[in-house]
Design an enzyme around this catalytic site. Structure first.
Site, PDB file in Angstrom:
ATOM      1  CD  GLU A 318      34.803  85.027  32.561  1.00 54.84           C
ATOM      2  OE1 GLU A 318      35.590  85.675  33.261  1.00 54.84           O
ATOM      3  OE2 GLU A 318      34.519  85.329  31.391  1.00 54.84           O
ATOM      4  CG  ASP A 397      33.095  90.108  28.341  1.00 54.47           C
ATOM      5  OD1 ASP A 397      33.171  91.153  28.993  1.00 54.47           O
ATOM      6  OD2 ASP A 397      33.956  89.211  28.388  1.00 54.47           O
ATOM      7  CD  GLU A 425      38.547  91.494  27.786  1.00 55.95           C
ATOM      8  OE1 GLU A 425      38.012  92.122  28.720  1.00 55.95           O
ATOM      9  OE2 GLU A 425      38.441  90.263  27.653  1.00 55.95           O
TER      10      GLU A 425
END
Ligand code: GCV
Length: 848
Positions: A318, A397, A425
């Site tokens: 990332e 993820d 998240e």
């Protein structure tokens, strides 16, 4: 022990002396039920239970030895007993003639009490709780393998008492499943938290460690009580500054705050630090100057923090720089730092979360799920013995359901830790209740069949399967400055559950949920049943309304990962593709015709996922691309399952509200109201999810819902079809996040109003007002009937976006509204700031 200091901190001091008894009742501030004390409330035990079970519990605590952690153990025990049993306890340093609770390491306990049954062996951090009547005295012994073990033993004893369990005949030995039981925080030095949903950082502000570390100490207490032994306090997207000479003393202050709780500090580091802060023109891991840099920095860290746990590194992921910049391997990168840490006994967690976020989405053979294995499998055996590969639980993820990462089963000569995300998240961001323990357990209990049957993930990561020296569990725990730590009181069950599983991954979800509920809300059977069942039902419900069948959480993946945003997964390089098109959905990851990901599993597991017939329904779309008309094992078609599941999920969420309401007089008003408003909000947002996803699939597939519910909304009146004063009509993006794709927005300045004249039969209704609560202001909403204001509220929530969309879409229900033909319903919006006060629809639900 500094007795004068101790007396300053206690409420009653009766006697003191070198070996004399000090009678104390350690001050426990009387708190309102704010959630701050979480599961460590130490609520007073009802007198009849205290009399029946704990009268014979000794009221003298003998501490053998001395250290910060041992003193913490003694003081915590005194605090807990005083709070729960309302009797002061005496503290001494030697075993006398009377009954006592004796705390000490196993070695000291063995030599002081040779006949007391203390075990000869205990694993690291383990403890033994036992009763004995050596020498005619009643003794309760808490013996730890080390000081931390003593502290864990004390918390275990207090937990038993808080749960009202019988402790008359204790003989309990507990050892953690793995040496690594750490939390990671994604806190930035400026005080923000990446993926934090409960306020600002408890560690940092304005580029510095906070002056007041009271919350850090109290957090350390919570962590220690569930057996956590390490905490990484800064974001894996690390600021290189943390290991500079200027910053290290600040880290040392945090280490000092956590040390008495047996929690080792660790830091996330930036791999390009040699260039960023070291004055070098390179960060090539094979360059001798780079190796010297890491040695210098690590030595400096250990000079200031001798018990530092180690470091965490995110590299080549990332946008973070990594060894690929020099054509080096991840082993080169990990080992250069590991060698600097080794003389100090430190470890490096190297994150397995390495993938290309700029992948060509047009190539159907590309697959992000392959990345961890493709990057690390070939390095098995090349990582030093103090390197731990930190692997996210699934291959993508933290989606609402993923299979276990195949990398767990592929490494035999590499230390591993599983990374679980306590922070929700992709799972409702602590605005939705979603108890994650059942999800984690599915992965931990999954048999990878690495070398035949019997190699569940929990044994692979703890190092048991292949005899690795170190391994374990890491939880991403973005607690913040909100009083109750995680914003939602029920979210704390995830932090608690993580610790319990890291200690014992074989504990059941139900036992964890039940213990947490009793400790947090008390023992009333109705409370325990209701809260436990809401927790256990919450992940299945969330999955039903966000992303069933393994398609992933169908959220806005290029935004804040919260509300629905189905197309955002597609046609970009992030690789969270579900490949839905007009005829079917799912990622074909088979070897025969797909991306080949399935081959990363051991042959028996791969065989199960390769075949359409044996792929379980709940992971179908993770592994297979199928037509919407494909018939599941359940007998339903995929498309009908999607429709039904979202209807069911929204009903489940509504049911949580009803279940919680029945607890009104059984729970303290603060937490009752706090949770109720969260659950009501969740029920409304579950409808946003339901409608967004069902409308989208109805449009894309063209296949109607056999039950007729998808796309039909009886009682709904679109804002744009009401009589509008100063409102403008606007398209909402993505379209599926607003009813009929549009909203009325009040951007004209001043107030706007939407009117509707009711023409149906007289009756009582719950009226849902569906609007968008944007971040950038605080619009006032007023709801009136026949010229009388019935309800008003300020839309000032922070939902992660300043536009009308699936994140900000919010439902307010005005209950019990009497309507007669001709009544005018009016919604008035007065924006403040740039919040456009957008209105989506109202819906009239008859009250039966
Ligand atoms: C800290 C996901 C999250 C990022 C996180 C990253 C990681 O991509 O959205 O916020 O970065 O995982 O785990 O490194």
């Amino acid at each position: 022990m500094n007795l004068s200091l101790r007396c300053a901190h206690v409420t009653r001091c009766a006697a003191a002396g070198a070996f004399g008894a000090l009678l104390v009742g350690v001050a426990t501030p009387a708190r309102a039920e704010t959630g701050y004390d979480a599961w460590l409330r130490y609520a007073p035990i009802p007198t009849e239970i205290a009399r029946a079970r704990y009268t014979s519990l000794p009221r003298t605590i003998v501490l053998l030895g001395d250290s910060p952690v041992l003193r913490t153990a003694r003081d915590e025990l005194a605090r807990g007993l005083d709070a729960m049993l309302s009797e002061p306890v005496a503290l001494t340093a030697a075993i006398g003639r009377g009954p006592a609770i004796v705390l000490g390491t196993r070695d000291r306990a063995l030599s002081a009490l040779p006949g007391a049954g203390v075990p000869q062996r205990l694993d690291v951090d383990g403890f033994w709780l036992g009763t004995s009547s050596t020498g005619g005295r009643r003794l309760l012994v808490v013996a730890g393998q080390n000081d931390r073990g003593v502290l864990s033993g004390v918390f275990a004893l207090l937990r038993r008492i808080a749960l009202h369990e019988d402790i008359a005949q204790l003989n309990e030995r507990q050892e953690p499943a793995a040496p690594i039981r750490w939390v990671n925080h994604w806190d930035n030095l400026d005080g923000t938290i990446e993926r934090g949903y409960a306020g600002r950082s408890i560690f940092f502000e304005n580029g510095r460690v906070l002056d007041d570390l009271t919350r850090v100490r109290d957090y350390g207490r919570l962590l220690a009580s569930i057996g956590i032994n390490g905490a990484t306090i800064n974001n894996v997207n690390a600021n290189a500054i943390v290991i500079t000479d200027g910053f290290i003393p600040q880290l040392a202050r945090v280490a000092e705050a956590l040390r008495p709780w047996g929690i080792a500090l660790s830091v996330s580091i930036d791999f390009s630090s040699p260039r960023r802060i070291g004055g070098l023109d390179t960060f090539d891991p094979l360059d001798a100057r780079v190796a010297a840099f890491w040695k210098d920095r690590v030595d400096a860290l250990y000079r200031a923090i001798p018990d530092l746990g180690g470091v965490v590194l995110k590299a080549d992921s990332e946008g973070r720089l990594g060894p690929s910049a020099y054509g080096r391997t991840h082993a080169d990168a990990a080992n250069v730092i590991a060698r600097a840490l080794a003389p100090h006994g430190g470890v490096i967690f190297y994150r397995g979360f390495v993938y290309d976020h700029l992948m060509d989405w047009r190539n159907v053979k590309n697959d992000r799920a392959r990345a961890a294995y493709d990057n690390f499998k070939a390095l098995d055996g090349q990582l030093d013995s103090n390197v731990i590969l930190q692997i996210k639980h699934g291959p993508i993820d933290f989606q609402v359901r993923e299979p276990a990462s195949p990398l767990f089963g592929a490494l035999q000569k590499t230390n591993q830790a599983i990374e679980l995300q306590i922070t929700q998240e992709y799972l409702g961001q602590q605005r939705h209740v979603c108890f994650l323990v059942p999800m984690w357990k599915e992965v931990l209990d999954f048999d990878m069949q690495a070398t035949g049957a019997g190699t569940p993930v929990k044994d692979l990561v703890s190092g048991r399967t292949f005899g690795r020296p170190v391994g374990g569990f890491v939880g991403v725990s973005n607690v913040g400055r909100d009083t109750n730590w995680l914003a939602h009181d029920l979210a704390m069950a995830n932090l608690y559950g993580f610790g319990r599983l890291a200690w014992n991954p074989s504990a059941t979800s139900r036992d964890i949920a039940t213990d947490w509920t009793k400790l947090t809300f008390g023992q009333d059977p109705q409370v325990v049943d209701t809260v436990t069942s809401i927790l256990l039902d919450s992940w299945p419900a969330y999955e039903r309304y966000t992303g069933p069948l393994g398609a992933g959480t169908l959220t806005d993946i290029i935004g804040v990962h919260y509300g629905p945003g189905i197309e955002s997964s597609e046609r970009n390089g992030w690789g969270q593709w579900h490949r839905a098109n007009g005829t079917g959905i799912g990622m074909n990851r088979t070897v025969a015709t797909g991306t080949g990901f399935v081959a990363q599993y051991s042959p028996p597991v791969a065989a199960r996922y390769e075949s359409l017939a044996s792929t379980p329904d709940e992971l179908l779309l993770f592994f297979q691309h199928v037509p919407y008309t494909h018939v599941l094992h359940s007998g339903k078609t995929v498309i009908q399952h999607i429709y039904d599941s979202h209807e069911q999920g929204a009903q489940d969420a509504a049911g949580f509200v009803e279940r919680w309401r029945r607890l009104e007089r059984l729970i303290d008003p603060e937490r009752y109201r706090g949770v109720l408003s969260k659950l009501e909000y969740q029920a409304g947002h579950a409808i946003v999810w339901r409608d967004g996803i069902n409308n989208w699939f109805l449009w894309l597939s063209g296949i109607p819902d056999a039950t007729g519910r998808a796309g039909r909304f009886p009682g709904r009146i679109e804002a744009e079809s009401m009589t509008l004063e100063r409102f403008s009509r606007a398209a909402v993006i993505p379209w599926e996040t607003a009813s009929a794709g549009q909203a009325a927005t009040c951007a004209a300045g001043g107030s706007c109003a939407a009117r509707h004249t009711y023409q149906g039969a007289s009756g009582t209704f719950d009226v849902a007002v569906h609007y968008f609560d944007e971040n950038d202001g605080a619009a006032r909403f007023a709801f009136s009937v026949g010229g009388r204001e019935v309800d008003s509220w300020i839309a000032d929530a922070q939902l992660g976006s300043s536009s009308p969309n699936g994140h900000t879409s919010t439902r307010r229900t005005v209950r019990g509204v009497r309507l007669a033909p001709g009544d005018e319903i009016r919604v008035e919006v007065s924006p403040a700031g740039s919040d456009g006060g957008a209105l989506d629809y109202i819906e009239l639900v008859p009250v039966r």
